[in-house]
Each structure stands twice: as structure tokens, then as C-alpha cells.
Design an enzyme around this catalytic site. Sequence first.
Site, mmCIF file in Angstrom:
data_model
loop_
_atom_site.group_PDB
_atom_site.id
_atom_site.type_symbol
_atom_site.label_atom_id
_atom_site.label_comp_id
_atom_site.label_asym_id
_atom_site.label_seq_id
_atom_site.Cartn_x
_atom_site.Cartn_y
_atom_site.Cartn_z
ATOM 1 C CG HIS A 153 44.922 31.662 34.665
ATOM 2 N ND1 HIS A 153 44.095 31.367 35.165
ATOM 3 C CD2 HIS A 153 45.825 32.947 34.212
ATOM 4 C CE1 HIS A 153 43.655 33.514 34.134
ATOM 5 N NE2 HIS A 153 44.957 33.485 33.739
ATOM 6 C CG HIS A 198 43.394 29.919 30.870
ATOM 7 N ND1 HIS A 198 42.049 30.309 31.610
ATOM 8 C CD2 HIS A 198 44.207 31.496 31.038
ATOM 9 C CE1 HIS A 198 42.172 32.025 32.411
ATOM 10 N NE2 HIS A 198 43.030 32.306 31.351
ATOM 11 C CG HIS A 213 48.252 37.642 33.843
ATOM 12 N ND1 HIS A 213 48.351 37.861 32.437
ATOM 13 C CD2 HIS A 213 47.609 36.418 34.526
ATOM 14 C CE1 HIS A 213 47.507 37.028 32.542
ATOM 15 N NE2 HIS A 213 46.720 36.344 33.102
ATOM 16 C CG HIS A 245 41.261 37.959 28.290
ATOM 17 N ND1 HIS A 245 41.529 38.827 27.672
ATOM 18 C CD2 HIS A 245 41.424 38.040 29.116
ATOM 19 C CE1 HIS A 245 42.357 39.754 28.086
ATOM 20 N NE2 HIS A 245 42.618 38.892 29.981
ATOM 21 C CE1 TYR A 254 45.752 39.977 33.317
ATOM 22 C CE2 TYR A 254 43.487 40.906 31.665
ATOM 23 C CZ TYR A 254 44.630 39.734 32.050
ATOM 24 O OH TYR A 254 44.018 38.704 31.184
ATOM 25 C CD GLU A 264 42.744 37.549 34.434
ATOM 26 O OE1 GLU A 264 43.510 36.624 34.348
ATOM 27 O OE2 GLU A 264 42.421 37.629 33.629
#
Lengths: 306, 122
Positions: A153, A198, A213, A245, A254, A264
Site C-alpha cells: 500500500h 488498508h 511512504h 501501529h 520505517y 515501510e
Amino acid sequence: MSQSGVLRPGHVCIRVMDMDEAKTHYTQRLGLLQTDEDDQGRVYLKGWDEQDWFSVVLREADQPGMDFMGFKVRDEATLEDLATKVEAFGCKVERIPAGELNHCGARVRFDSPTGHNFELYAEKDWKGNGLGLENPDSWAEGLLGMQVARYDHCLLYGDDLDGTVKLFREALGFDLTEQIMDGDLMIGAFLTCSNKAHDLAIVRHAEKGKFHHASFLLNSWEEVLRAADLISMHDISLDIGPTRHGITRGRTIYFFDPSGNRNEVFCGDYTWYPDHPTITWTADELGKAIFYHDRQLNENFLGVVT
Amino acid sequence: MSYQVLIEDTGEDYRCPPDRDLLRSMERLGRKGIPAGCRGGGCGVCKVHILSGSVTSKKMSRAHVSVEEEASGYVLACRTCPRSDVRLKVVGKMRKTVCRVVPAGRSAKSNEGKAGSVVESA
């Protein structure tokens, strides 16, 4: 899985300032495989477990950032249907013929309220993951660096967050899995076209068209820690991690490519289904939302974009 | 061998060898919370103005250092190595932290961001 129209983030084109440095970073450090290079000097890469010919395109330029993010759709009929919908939404639509990117079919490019260029396409040459399709083995040998399995993503920054969220939900059928709210103002949105937490994230930011990112999937927390070791071994610019997260529950680290684009690598989130309700994070708990262990905001992570 | 780098804004100085970039040596000052940015010439956080001295820079994002600016001594510290003693002024976003007055024996607290910092301009 709501896989009726858009299948997944299929590619991202990243601008780099030095192609040789970038190639070393993306192939030897992340472990992507180079699958082509075209006559414009663009380099094509894929994660080992991806089926299509490429998922990352590097283009040399005098400033880093993202040229465009492309989504693969189910078939040509879906492509036409979605092209009509994004045009009706008010996007400027451009048709890019098959072959403009090697191995890729016709693309429908459209702009967005946050100033990012997105694309849809239905066809891309099949490359395979090297394991074969009949009685395959389980993993590939001879991989380098972090051995990322696939591109996953992007997180993008832009001004009209509400507009781009509306575009992806209403015209393209994405679901809003999680959101960050400061009172009534949405400041972050996590959108999916699949059953991942996501496929695209967007954060409200004063400037249009910024790139936070591109993210790549690992299979375990152990692999995230191994990625952290490689970041130190090769003196790669670290941003933050390894950590977790709150949002999406991803376990993550990261870092930056040699041109300053953030990468990431992460593992693990949860399974999303379209009948699930949207999760809300409130601005007063933003520290925990972003970095679940530290529970502290980090200026570098929030403010540094290309 | 190393050169002296003077941060004009604060009067602080540090040593930087010719094969190390100005930002990396500044980070080694140990000041907690210097937001170093991407360290790759991409984000503009570490932009400085070279007031005197000689430096060499690798490729920097044109979104942050224009041709004219580069000609008049604006560079990204992460892409720039000294060739002599250098005097510089911090102009990028890290100015806020670099130039914060830190009482002796105390470290700067870096994580005072609020929700508003998400929407802050780069």
C-alpha cells in the site's frame, strides 16, 4: 472479500535522484527482483511472491516523490465502468495506451482532490513467483536483504482529504476501515478495496500531492526485526521502529531510500470484511494510534514527506 | 582530519570530517529531537545556508533547493560535505529544534506534538 471491481494496489512509480543507488536499495536491501528496464531508463521491480510482471517502477528525476499509484481491476469491462465513474466524479481522465509501461495493458489515469495521480488497469503480463503452478514449493530461494514478499500500500499526504476519500469510496467502491478524527475534521483515512486493513492511506496536509511512504509486506515480526538489523548493517537512514501501529495493528519499521523516499516493511494486520464498522481514532489519542508502544507523536514521521 | 562547522544561529560548533555530511555530524551533537528528516536529499528539513567556507553537495531535490538557491549557497545538510571550516545558518524545518535553547544538563523534549502537527505544512 469485496473484490468486485478494484483488486489491489498493482504498482507505484517512485522518483529517485540516482538510479544506481536506488537499484541497490530496492533490490539488495528490500529484496525486490528487477524484472525489466525500459528505453527511458525506468526500472521495473516486483516482490518475489507477486504474480504480475512488476509492482514498482523507479524513474530518475531531479526530485523524489511519487509519480502515480496504479490499481489493478478485475477485467476490461470493469476498467471502462470505473473510468466512467471517476470521470463523472469530476476527475481529469487520461488514457494511456498499452505498452507505455512495459508488460502493462491500457491504463486510465486520473487526478484526485489531494493532487495525486492514480491509475487503473486490467491487464499486466504474468511473471509468476518462481514456484510454479503445479505442486509448487512454499518459498523462493536465493532472495536478498529483507526479502519482501510483495508491495502492499501507500500513504499519501494532501489537502482535500475529504474529496479523495469520497472519490475512492463512491466512485471506486473502497471501504473506510479506520479514520482519525479531530472533532468533526477527518485528518487521516485508511481505505481498502480488499480484506486488508488498508490498500491506501491518506493524511490531511497543507500541500497537494505529497508521498509519505510505499509499504512492502513481510511474513512475521521476526522478519521485521531482521529488516531492522539490515538497516543498521547497511547504514540505511532509519525513520522509526521496529514498533506497532495502533491503527491497522501493523508491526512495522520505517526507513528511507537513498533519495529520501520513505519505505515501510511490515507484517500483520487483521481481516477486513465490508460489513465491518469503521474504527475511529480521536486526535487526543493520536500518539497511541500511530505508535502503539511509545504513544508519542514523532515530528519526523508526521512531517517528513517527498 | 575534520573541519569546524559553526551554527550561526546558536553559536554552537561541531567537527565534521570531509567524508561525512554536515547533518550526520550535527546529529552526533547528541541533541535529542533534531528532526533529521530523510537524510537523502528529499524532504528539505535540513536545508542550510552556507555563509562562508567551501562545501560539495550531492544531488538534492529541486523541490527544496532551486538552481538559483544552490548557486547562492543554499544546500541540504544531509547531502553536503565540508571542504573547509564552514559557517552556516539553519533555514529548513529543523531550525525550530536546532535553535531551541536547551538548558545545560537537560535534553529537549521532542514529542510535544498535538493533533495539529499532522496538518502542519512541511
